[in-house]
Scaffold this active site. Structure first.
Site, PDB file in Angstrom:
ATOM      1  N   SER A 144      55.592  14.018  36.283  1.00 46.13           N
ATOM      2  CA  SER A 144      54.414  14.867  36.425  1.00 46.13           C
ATOM      3  C   SER A 144      54.780  16.347  36.277  1.00 46.13           C
ATOM      4  CB  SER A 144      53.733  14.571  37.763  1.00 46.13           C
ATOM      5  OG  SER A 144      52.490  15.216  37.825  1.00 46.13           O
ATOM      6  N   ASP A 301      48.598  19.724  33.909  1.00 44.15           N
ATOM      7  CA  ASP A 301      50.027  19.649  34.211  1.00 44.15           C
ATOM      8  C   ASP A 301      50.680  18.806  33.094  1.00 44.15           C
ATOM      9  OD1 ASP A 301      49.063  17.158  34.946  1.00 44.15           O
ATOM     10  OD2 ASP A 301      50.278  16.992  36.756  1.00 44.15           O
ATOM     11  N   ASP A 303      51.881  15.855  32.593  1.00 43.82           N
ATOM     12  CA  ASP A 303      51.478  14.481  32.255  1.00 43.82           C
ATOM     13  C   ASP A 303      49.961  14.334  32.200  1.00 43.82           C
ATOM     14  OD1 ASP A 303      51.202  14.672  35.064  1.00 43.82           O
ATOM     15  OD2 ASP A 303      51.521  12.521  35.330  1.00 43.82           O
ATOM     16  N   THR A 379      45.955  10.747  52.207  1.00 47.95           N
ATOM     17  CA  THR A 379      46.299  11.622  51.091  1.00 47.95           C
ATOM     18  C   THR A 379      46.853  10.831  49.911  1.00 47.95           C
ATOM     19  OG1 THR A 379      46.973  13.157  52.787  1.00 47.95           O
ATOM     20  CG2 THR A 379      47.535  13.749  50.547  1.00 47.95           C
ATOM     21  N   LYS A 417      43.706   9.907  39.216  1.00 45.90           N
ATOM     22  CA  LYS A 417      43.310  11.239  38.758  1.00 45.90           C
ATOM     23  C   LYS A 417      43.513  11.333  37.253  1.00 45.90           C
ATOM     24  CE  LYS A 417      47.662  13.204  40.505  1.00 45.90           C
ATOM     25  NZ  LYS A 417      48.142  12.067  41.291  1.00 45.90           N
TER      26      LYS A 417
END
Length: 591
Positions: A144, A301, A303, A379, A417
């Site tokens: 990422s 970002d 990825d 989270t 996401k």
């Protein structure tokens, strides 16, 4: 390790250290094995069992393959998907593409069909493919937005969401039991002639962009808008796919930051390839926007699963929206589009939105007023993705989920996401607002006027010593004597405590937390008498102690400056009394 090793570069590194008798460096490489958790693996590339390299990838995939065989009788019929980003590490010979091919070779050697992307793809393409082709699992080789030396191995289950416990423990155990490379484990050329190897690249590129068009509601405005956008992929994979997404929505293509549009594993123009770090990552984007007269910047970002957005204000300044602010805008937009296009108003009882417990509660405020359901999860998108799938299986519509770390799930075809769909949906929202002479900033204020101001502030401290982190949280649990939490933080009175490490929640009748608890990570939430909420937690992938704070006001309370001042004071007290950075030698976040 040397007996199993067939990568000449990592072999040479270790042989050299042995020849030198360099025990300190050998300890770094072999002191402890990388831990496989719900986020899979994330570590620096290099030699030894504590780094990402050919051998640790082979061992990990052998364990994962055996675990899948146990769980799916039809694994050899359905198969798995593997994607990769553009990361590479010259000195150890490791790269995301190399790791992906070795993983594919492992599965194919056991008769398992593999859908291996032939080129770099955004992370969300992997969960999309799992769902679309009804596969057993997915692997994305990416770190990422981590520093350039890192890589990672992210795992998705058959439901298209990231794995959650107990799968991580089961896979971890299977890895331990399958350390010795299987015959032909190193010969990845074998896959090229195998009938079990499939390339989903062309099909997914077509189907994904068809699916996200279901979220396109204002094609005519998109065709005619004069609004200009700049896009940066920060040396990652996003450029081509965001261009295609704009085309799918009939938007003119965004201006691409030329120095950052092509993949480069060295990330040469940024200190950290993470748009969450704010303006430093966007310097080149601001310059291009000024040159080409663009008012909005979209930044993925590396990825392309996260999205940052900036907008030029009337003052000429640039405003970078926080993850919570963009979450508020996208939540408002996606609900408004649903409402305007829903023929049955009673369907609202089956509509859901989700966010993580450290994110702003703005969606809760919108849900209360509009009549749909809001749920918070732990989270991370692994929790939101799995919960979304449960709800969808019950016939519910999950319109949107977000977390403050600039992660947004705007399209039910991807249960994770997705920075590509989020970028184009944000562009359509901005174009629609521009046709009404409104900016994103003005609409954000309108959302807060309507549903109540939600002021948030989040940051972190860096700490490389796990003992210091443990001590800091132990102190909070034994603040005024054994087993007592703080009753105040400076002048702010504490009215409630929820500790998701121990499972304690002072607000529940039985004092037991409702959300799942995890002893392996630290997380304490403080509620204050002034309505403020602050959470302190450790990061699962970085040496950080993070904090998140929010102050909410009911609709009609428009003294925003006073709210901001109050939250600033609360955060200062939190840092001073609970973090004690000088005493604990914590390093502050720097822009």
């Amino acid at each position: 390790w040397i007996l199993c090793q067939q990568n000449p570069k990592t072999y040479a590194i270790v042989k050299q250290l042995l020849a030198e008798g360099n025990a300190g460096e050998l300890q770094k490489y072999f002191g402890s094995r990388m831990e496989f958790g719900t986020a899979g693996l994330r570590a620096a590339m290099g030699a030894g069992i504590s780094h990402m390299n050919d051998l640790t990838i082979i061992q990990t995939t052998q364990g994962f393959c055996r675990y899948l065989e146990k769980n799916f009788t039809d694994l050899k019929k359905r198969g798995v998907v593997i994607g990769f980003d553009a990361r590479a590490h010259l000195s150890s010979g490791g790269s995301s593409k190399r790791f992906a091919r070795l993983a594919a070779n492992t599965f194919i050697s056991q008769g398992v069909p593999v859908y291996l992307f032939s080129d770099i793809v955004p992370t969300p393409f992997v969960p999309y493919t799992v769902t679309h082709l009804k596969l057993c699992a997915g692997i994305m080789v990416t770190a990422s937005h981590n520093p350039k030396q890192d890589n990672g191995y992210k795992v998705y289950w058959e439901n298209g969401a990231q794995i959650i416990s107990p799968h991580d423990k089961g896979i971890s155990q299977a890895i331990e039991e399958n350390q010795e490379p299987w015959p032909q484990a190193w010969d990845d050329k074998l896959i090229d002639s195998s009938p079990l190897l499939h390339d989903p690249y062309a099909m997914v590129n077509e189907e994904y962009f068809k699916d996200i068009q279901k979220q396109c509601f204002y094609r005519n405005i998109n065709k005619e808008t004069n609004l200009k956008f700049v896009h940066t992929s920060v040396h990652g994979v996003g450029h081509k796919f965001v261009q295609l997404a704009f085309k799918a929505f009939d938007l003119s293509p965004p201006f691409a930051v030329p120095e950052q549009k092509d993949p480069d594993p060295d990330f040469p123009t940024v200190k950290y390839p993470n748009p969450e770090e704010g303006k430093g990552v966007l310097t080149l984007s601001f310059a291009l926007a000024e040159k080409d007269g663009a008012r909005i910047i979209l930044a993925n970002d590396p990825d392309a699963d996260r999205l940052a957005v900036a907008e030029k204000q009337e003052s000429g300044e640039w405003k970078v929206f926080s993850g919570n602010e963009l979450g508020a805008l996208l939540g408002w937009w996606i609900f408004t589009c649903w409402k305007n296009n829903s023929r049955d108003t009673r369907a609202i009882k089956d509509v859901y939105m989700l966010s993580s417990t450290v994110s702003s509660k703005i969606l809760r405020a919108i849900a209360l007023k509009e009549g749909f359901h809001f749920e918070e999860t732990l989270t991370g998108f692994k929790w939101m993705g799995n919960r979304a799938k449960q709800l969808m299986d019950q016939g519910k519509a999950v319109l949107f989920a977000f977390e403050e770390a600039i992660g947004y799930m705007c399209c039910p075809a991807v249960l994770d996401k997705d920075g590509v769909s989020a970028a184009v949906i944000t562009a359509e929202m901005a174009s629609f607002l521009a046709s009404r002479n409104l900016s994103l900033s003005q609409q954000l204020k309108a959302v807060y006027d309507e549903y109540g101001f939600h002021i948030t502030k989040a940051s972190y401290f860096i700490c490389h010593d796990p003992k210091v982190i443990q001590q800091l949280f132990d102190n909070l649990r034994n603040f005024d004597g054994k087993n007592t939490y703080p009753k105040s933080c400076g002048r702010f009175k504490v009215s409630g405590i929820r500790d998701l490490t121990t499972g304690y929640d002072s607000s529940q009748p039985d004092q037991k937390a409702i959300l799942p608890t995890s002893k392996s990570s630290q997380m304490i939430t403080f509620t204050f008498a002034n309505g403020g909420v602050a959470t302190m937690r450790t990061s699962g992938t970085e040496p950080k102690i993070k904090y998140y704070s929010e102050l909410c006001a009911p609709p009609g309370n428009s003294d925003v400056e006073q709210l901001k001042k109050e939250l600033d004071e609360l955060v200062n007290a939190l840092e001073k009394h609970f973090f004690q950075p000088e005493k604990n030698k914590l390093q502050r976040k720097t822009e």
